[in-house]
Motif scaffolding. Structure first.
Motif, PDB file in Angstrom:
ATOM      1  N   ALA A 113       0.890  -1.253  -0.117  1.00  0.00           N
ATOM      2  CA  ALA A 113      -0.118   0.074   0.024  1.00  0.00           C
ATOM      3  C   ALA A 113       0.740   1.257   0.246  1.00  0.00           C
ATOM      4  O   ALA A 113       1.837   1.293   0.569  1.00  0.00           O
ATOM      5  N   THR A 142       1.966   5.252   0.907  1.00  0.00           N
ATOM      6  CA  THR A 142       1.933   6.266   1.773  1.00  0.00           C
ATOM      7  C   THR A 142       0.897   7.116   1.582  1.00  0.00           C
ATOM      8  O   THR A 142       0.853   7.730   0.594  1.00  0.00           O
ATOM      9  N   HIS A 179      -7.777   7.208  -2.167  1.00  0.00           N
ATOM     10  CA  HIS A 179      -7.308   6.338  -1.189  1.00  0.00           C
ATOM     11  C   HIS A 179      -8.150   5.199  -0.824  1.00  0.00           C
ATOM     12  O   HIS A 179      -9.364   5.572  -0.682  1.00  0.00           O
ATOM     13  N   GLU A 193      -6.201   1.720   3.664  1.00  0.00           N
ATOM     14  CA  GLU A 193      -4.948   2.048   3.835  1.00  0.00           C
ATOM     15  C   GLU A 193      -4.750   3.306   4.514  1.00  0.00           C
ATOM     16  O   GLU A 193      -3.923   3.440   5.722  1.00  0.00           O
ATOM     17  N   ALA A 197      -5.256   2.821   8.585  1.00  0.00           N
ATOM     18  CA  ALA A 197      -4.101   2.370   9.260  1.00  0.00           C
ATOM     19  C   ALA A 197      -3.118   3.274   9.654  1.00  0.00           C
ATOM     20  O   ALA A 197      -2.317   3.096  10.691  1.00  0.00           O
ATOM     21  N   GLU A 198      -3.141   4.595   8.928  1.00  0.00           N
ATOM     22  CA  GLU A 198      -2.165   5.570   9.010  1.00  0.00           C
ATOM     23  C   GLU A 198      -2.604   6.777  10.149  1.00  0.00           C
ATOM     24  O   GLU A 198      -1.861   7.611  10.602  1.00  0.00           O
ATOM     25  N   LEU A 226      -8.353  -2.077  10.397  1.00  0.00           N
ATOM     26  CA  LEU A 226      -7.144  -1.498  10.121  1.00  0.00           C
ATOM     27  C   LEU A 226      -6.796  -0.471  11.053  1.00  0.00           C
ATOM     28  O   LEU A 226      -5.782   0.119  11.148  1.00  0.00           O
TER      29      LEU A 226
END
Length: 342
Positions: A2, A4, A73, A76, A79-80, A110
């Motif tokens: 994935a 950033t 997006h 993922e 998750a950030e 996530l």
């Protein structure tokens, strides 16, 4: 692997989860408000947040209008993120089961433990389906509270308020209450000055308490019916002075009883409860932005004594004035830490 999603290390990362069929106004609220927050409450200051829109499956997301939103997006971004905001969807309105669709459940899985999660409007259905609201107090749009209560009996539903703050999980009522919730989170993160600056530049009210009633049946007086705005404006200019209910009523040439009833219809609070909240807000600003002693803060806000200020402050925010000041003006604190009523 994935890619950033967030590209500015050090900024608070906000992921906005969009689903079909989304309300574009909610997406705009989050980007506009968090995007306007600047260090030092200045238009030239460094942005305090980075906001990214994501979807369980990236691509075009249908809206309730005649256009789609291109979401680059995928999950993922969740998750950030440091904060995840779940928008509402028209599909929530006809939900008949608390179960989440598999792609949405996998996306929510996530989210890292301890990350702040919030919902706007019926986005609360998603949080409840994921079990994030079990044992907590939550709200959603008043039109869908009966459905919500039936589907999620383990959630303490408050159908009247604008938003709820459970610390790491927050919910708001209809889409306009999303403005109040976003400003509340900005205020928690960075203080009243930054939140008020965002509100001014976005031309929205700087603060409506979460406990304010979300649906007031007669929010705007009829053409021939007098309102209470002049009395509120008059009071805001002299918060340091003793203000009696009779004085407020006299500003509108009403009896106290009629004024109190009209005030509650327009604001959702009694006049004196509203007045105390305005004084607490002024006290917050003084504590954040100046070294004025607590005794003088009490006098300048009309709360009288330091003891009275401490009592009201603790009732409203759960902390003492000195602890609140330390949070936002303490030695070595480059940026305020998260605080607020929890």
């Amino acid at each position: 692997m994935a890619m950033t999603v967030f590209t500015h290390p050090g900024r608070h990362r906000v992921a906005v989860l969009a689903r079909a069929v989304l309300l574009p106004i909610e997406l705009g609220i989050v980007h506009q408000l968090f995007g306007q927050a600047r260090r030092g409450a200045s238009a030239d200051g460094e942005p305090l947040y980075e906001v990214a829109t994501c979807s369980p499956v990236p691509g075009d997301v249908r809206t309730d209008g005649d256009f789609t939103v291109a979401v680059a997006h995928g999950p993922e971004a969740l998750a950030e993120a440091d904060t995840v905001i779940v928008l509402s969807s028209y599909e929530d309105y006809v939900q008949e089961t608390p179960a989440l669709p598999a792609p949405l459940a996998e996306a929510l899985a996530l989210i890292r433990p301890g990350v702040r999660v919030a919902s706007i409007c019926t986005g609360a259905f998603v949080l409840a389906s994921a079990g994030l609201l079990d044992g907590q107090t939550a709200t959603t749009h008043w039109r869908y509270t009966e459905l919500f209560a039936r589907l999620f009996p383990r959630v303490g539903l408050d159908p009247d308020v604008l938003y709820t703050d459970g610390g790491s999980v927050l919910t708001s009522a209809g889409c306009a209450a999303g403005i109040d919730l976003c400003l509340h989170m900005i205020r928690r993160d960075h203080g009243t000055a930054v939140a008020n600056d965002v509100a001014r530049r976005t031309v929205v009210p700087p603060h409506r308490e979460g406990g304010q009633v979300q649906y007031i049946r007669r929010p705007v007086p009829g053409r021939s019916a007098p309102g209470t705005s002049a009395a509120r404006d008059w009071a805001l200019r002299r918060l340091q002075d003793p203000i009696m209910l009779g004085q407020l009523a006299a500003r509108e040439s009403m009896s106290v009883r009629h004024f109190t009833r009209r005030f509650r219809e327009e604001v959702g609070l009694t006049p004196m409860a509203w007045l105390t909240r305005q004084r607490i807000e002024l006290a917050r600003e003084l504590l954040e932005e100046s070294d004025t002693p607590v005794e003088q803060v009490a006098a300048r806000t009309g709360l009288g004594t330091a003891a009275n200020l401490r009592r009201h402050f603790h009732e409203a925010l759960g902390v003492s004035p000195s602890a609140y000041r330390t949070t936002f003006r303490g030695p070595g604190s480059g940026a305020p830490v998260m605080t607020g009523r929890q």
